[in-house]
Design an enzyme around this catalytic site. Structure first.
Site, PDB file in Angstrom:
ATOM      1  CB  VAL A   1      -0.956   0.002   1.209  1.00  0.00           C
ATOM      2  CG1 VAL A   1      -1.803   1.268   1.215  1.00  0.00           C
ATOM      3  CG2 VAL A   1      -1.837  -1.234   1.191  1.00  0.00           C
ATOM      4  CE1 TYR A   2       5.232   5.611   3.026  1.00  0.00           C
ATOM      5  CE2 TYR A   2       6.955   4.170   2.158  1.00  0.00           C
ATOM      6  CZ  TYR A   2       6.557   5.392   2.668  1.00  0.00           C
ATOM      7  OH  TYR A   2       7.491   6.408   2.825  1.00  0.00           O
ATOM      8  CB  ALA A   3       5.470   0.234  -2.351  1.00  0.00           C
TER       9      ALA A   3
ATOM     10  CB  SER B   1       1.064   6.006  -1.466  1.00  0.00           C
ATOM     11  OG  SER B   1       2.211   5.953  -0.629  1.00  0.00           O
ATOM     12  CE  LYS B   2       5.905   8.282   0.436  1.00  0.00           C
ATOM     13  NZ  LYS B   2       5.815   9.747   0.646  1.00  0.00           N
TER      14      LYS B   2
END
Length: 242
Positions: A152-154, A156-157
């Protein structure tokens, strides 16, 4: 450090801790006035009381759309201009996707993607009008590598990496530089969600970055002569190199 940013006004989001706080310190040391944007009223008050008149607190909950939209006009009212935007505020969701809380996913994508886009959107008319400006986005190594423990975080980036690349190509003709800093794991509150074993291993192996090191890279980008853009910097401890 020489006062290379004397007369400049910088805006730092997520300024009350971590990379944002380190960025604020570096910008102040270089002679800039800095508007510190964060939702933590008490932390901002404490920081600014120690940093003097050049540190200007601005309490905004960036996840509130109406409040987020006030950022640029309030900064201009308080400081008169915006030379630098460090779009740094963000959050983290790690672990297996199946275990993630969907409300946390919504919140993280909103802060890491939508808020960054809106903040950049809102300062651009002022910068275009002045035909100068610098925008730096705090990205992540995860924007460049499909990190399996943080889908999820990756994601977004990766989205923000595309945003930086495309907006840069739209606004360079106006004298505006757009870049990103993509650090590996930084010692900050964002690591609170890391599994304890992984965090311990990273600390023991020297695989974490200090927030001050990210700020140093950001200052290198900002202090190049106009006409020179340091587009994107990926930085990581050697022991973490994939």
């Amino acid at each position: 450090m020489a006062k290379e940013l004397e007369g400049k006004v910088a805006v730092v989001t997520g300024a009350a801790s971590g990379i944002g706080l380190a960025s604020t310190g570096a910008l102040l040391a270089a002679g800039a006035r800095v508007v510190l944007v964060d939702r933590d009223d008490a932390a901002l008050a404490a920081i600014c009381s120690e940093r003097g008149d050049a540190a200007i607190p601005l309490v905004i909950d960036l996840l509130d759309p109406k409040a987020c939209a006030t950022l640029a006009p309030r900064v201009l009212e308080m400081a008169g201009q915006i030379d630098i935007l460090h779009a740094n505020a963000g959050s983290y969701v790690g672990g297996d996707l199946v275990d993630a809380d969907t409300a946390a996913i919504d919140r993280m994508l909103n802060l890491n993607v939508n808020v960054v886009m809106k903040n950049v959107h809102d300062v651009l008319p002022h910068m275009i009008g002045r035909q100068t400006g610098d925008i730096i986005v705090t990205s992540s190594l995860a924007a460049h590598f499909p990190t399996p423990w943080e889908p999820v975080y990756a994601s977004s980036k990766w989205a923000i990496n595309c945003f930086v690349q495309t907006v840069r190509r739209q606004v360079f003709k106006h004298g505006i530089r757009v870049g990103s800093v993509s650090p590996g794991p930084v010692i900050s509150a964002l690591l609170a969600d890391w599994p304890e074993e992984k965090l311990r291993e990273a600390k023991e192996s020297g695989s974490l970055i200090e927030a001050s090191e990210v700020a140093e890279v950001m200052m290198f980008m900002l202090t190049r002569q106009r006409g020179m853009t340091i587009r994107d910097v990926v930085m990581m401890p050697t022991n973490f190199d994939l």
